[in-house]
Scaffold this active site. Structure first.
Site, PDB file in Angstrom:
ATOM      1  CG  HIS A 107      -5.435  -2.951   0.697  1.00 40.32           C
ATOM      2  ND1 HIS A 107      -5.013  -2.338  -0.461  1.00 40.32           N
ATOM      3  CD2 HIS A 107      -4.741  -2.347   1.708  1.00 40.32           C
ATOM      4  CE1 HIS A 107      -4.117  -1.412  -0.165  1.00 40.32           C
ATOM      5  NE2 HIS A 107      -3.935  -1.411   1.141  1.00 40.32           N
ATOM      6  CB  SER A 143      -0.954  -0.060   1.185  1.00 40.52           C
ATOM      7  OG  SER A 143      -2.035   0.809   1.019  1.00 40.52           O
ATOM      8  CG  ASP A 163      -6.451  -2.898  -3.372  1.00 38.07           C
ATOM      9  OD1 ASP A 163      -7.048  -2.129  -2.585  1.00 38.07           O
ATOM     10  OD2 ASP A 163      -5.291  -3.293  -3.177  1.00 38.07           O
TER      11      ASP A 163
END
Length: 519
Positions: A488, A236, A460
């Site tokens: 995610h 991320s 996602d």
């Protein structure tokens, strides 16, 4: 953007794991004080100081003092300059944890990890969930390194509010009706007070809490750990940190995996719009699944169920639901709960439970989800994610969107994310942050770097797939791996195709075929 908007660059553990984590915290703390075997020396290699400026050599040549922090992990601190451009301004401390290679006394090297955020604790991730972060074959061959970036957790940290003030900041409902000038003025005043508290309580570090500085810290960690190249797994926001490292030190890039990518070229406003659309898409996927279950509190088509959810959000916005601890569940907190559950498909069952209860006037499970999102347990906050998240983003993202830009963004979101749109935008807290941003939004090519593997998941919600495609395209040596699915990030989620590709790359140095698609 108000404080309950999604941490746009945050990697979250599965909510189901987060909700049961409190039951194992005490046992983990007890094991940390039981003496055990001495830690293995960090490395026999001297730090790589090639190209390091003379005034920075004392940092690169420091010797690490490892101590055992339980039977599995070793811990240390690393000293870094507060300001990399002027080390005379003082030092900060970086907290580091090591999970020693499980299958060999001669590991490939160190594998640095970052769980995202910005503001998530890398030390906590490895200490509490190393198997979640890195698969067993990789743990056998690498010393897995977690670290708290500057401003985060156990490193020299951004500090703003105590728990009571943080509760008021995150959960108190404004007096004015949503969208009115009174509502906006109250939120902006809260943001200003929060920033002032951060500045007052953080000992002068706020101007230096930037991703570029953190990437330079990461090169320091690479060197003092004895590695000539950086091996790194970033999730991320951690992909932006890794890409920034590759921009600054392309010749030092080893085996980099960037999972759930952030596009470094998009603006703050574009990030918010794209994420809003991503969460709407994930919410529709959840709803389609929910409607197949007799326990689902909604009926009809997906469109009808989404409309009913919109009605529920509007209802709690008008008439918040009281919780046993005195907090009121309004639409912002309910949206936070929804967002928290959408990070992982494994958490959809909790979202069904929460929405069922809210329809019956009970806010308890919704607050459990919101509390997980903010790392709140038993009325206290286990880390400083909210503070560090704000500090990084306000320094990294230039402000200055025009009224026309905002109007266009709101129109796009209303069209493409109608359920989420009414609760997504608000006053921008970075407009009243104590320091102006120093970051830029630009494409990163990292010319000359070794192959960099980018992993994207097709639905996602937090880091939409298009960002992974874009980052892989920007990087001169980018290699894209696609995981078809929900949730995610993509690695170590049970997809054998993705896991095999990443493990082969990390363990053997052979990148997967660019464009590999894993159903």
């Amino acid at each position: 953007m108000n404080p309950t908007r999604p941490r746009r660059l945050r990697r979250a553990l599965a909510v189901v794991a987060g909700l049961v984590a409190a039951s194992v915290v005490l046992s983990g703390c007890l094991s940390a004080i039981i003496p055990d075997a001495s830690p293995r020396p960090s490395s026999s290699k001297a730090a790589d100081t090639d190209g390091v400026a003379e005034n920075l050599l004392p940092y690169y040549e420091q010797t690490l003092d490892w101590s055992s922090c339980n039977e599995t992990f070793d811990c240390t601190t690393v000293t870094a300059p507060l300001d990399w451009s002027d080390p005379t301004k003082g030092d900060i401390e970086l907290s580091v944890i090591r999970s020693r290679a499980e299958g060999t006394d001669d590991p490939i090297g160190s594998l640095l990890t970052n769980p995202g955020g910005p503001g998530a604790s890398g030390v906590q991730l490895i200490r509490d969930s190393v198997s979640f972060a890195v698969s067993e074959p990789v743990r056998r061959q690498f010393d897995v390194i977690g670290f708290d970036p500057r401003g985060v957790g156990e490193s020299t940290a951004v500090t703003c509010y105590d728990a009571a003030d943080m509760d008021a900041y995150l959960f108190d409902i404004p007096e004015g009706a949503r969208g009115t000038d009174a509502w906006a003025d109250e939120l902006l005043a809260r943001h200003k007070s929060f920033g002032e508290a951060c500045d007052e309580n953080s000992d002068g570090i706020l101007p230096y809490i930037t991703t570029e500085n953190s990437a330079r810290d990461m090169d320091l960690l690479r060197a003092v750990l004895g590695d000539t190249e950086l091996n790194y797994l970033g999730y991320s926001y951690g992909t932006f940190l890794g890409a920034t490292y590759a921009k600054l030190f392309p010749e030092k890039v080893g085996r980099l995996v960037l999972d759930g990518a952030v596009d470094p070229s998009v603006s703050n406003l574009d990030v918010n719009v794209t994420q809003g659309i991503g969460f709407e898409s994930a919410l529709r996927a959840y709803m389609a699944d929910c409607l197949t279950d007799k326990e689902c509190p909604f009926r009809g088509t997906v469109d009808e169920a989404m409309a009913d959810l919109g009605t529920l959000l509007a209802s709690v916005d008008r008439d918040p639901i009281p919780n046993a601890d005195g907090r009121l569940l309004g639409s912002d907190s309910l949206m936070t709960a929804i967002v928290a559950a959408l990070y992982s498909q494994d958490s959809w069952g909790y979202l069904t439970m929460a929405l069922t209860d809210v329809l019956q006037g009970n806010a308890d499970i919704a607050f459990q989800l919101a509390d997980f999102y903010y790392d709140r347990q038993g009325g206290t906050y286990t880390g400083n994610q909210t503070e560090a998240f704000r500090a990084y983003n306000c320094m990294d993202y230039p402000t200055g969107a025009t009224d026309a830009d905002l109007a266009a963004a709101e129109a796009t979101l209303a069209e493409k994310a109608p359920t989420i749109a009414p609760y997504w935008f608000g006053p921008d807290p970075c407009e009243v942050w104590p320091y102006p941003p120093t970051g830029v939004r630009e494409r990163i090519t990292a010319d000359g770097a070794a192959p960099i593997v980018v992993v994207g998941t097709t639905n996602d919600p937090a880091t939409p797939y298009e960002w992974s495609v874009s980052l892989a395209d920007q990087l001169s040596s980018g290699v894209l791996v696609t995981r078809v699915g929900e949730g995610h990030t993509g690695y170590n989620k049970g997809n054998s195709c993705v896991d095999s590709a990443i493990e082969t790359y990390l363990l053997e140095g052979t990148p997967p075929q660019d464009g590999l698609r894993c159903e």
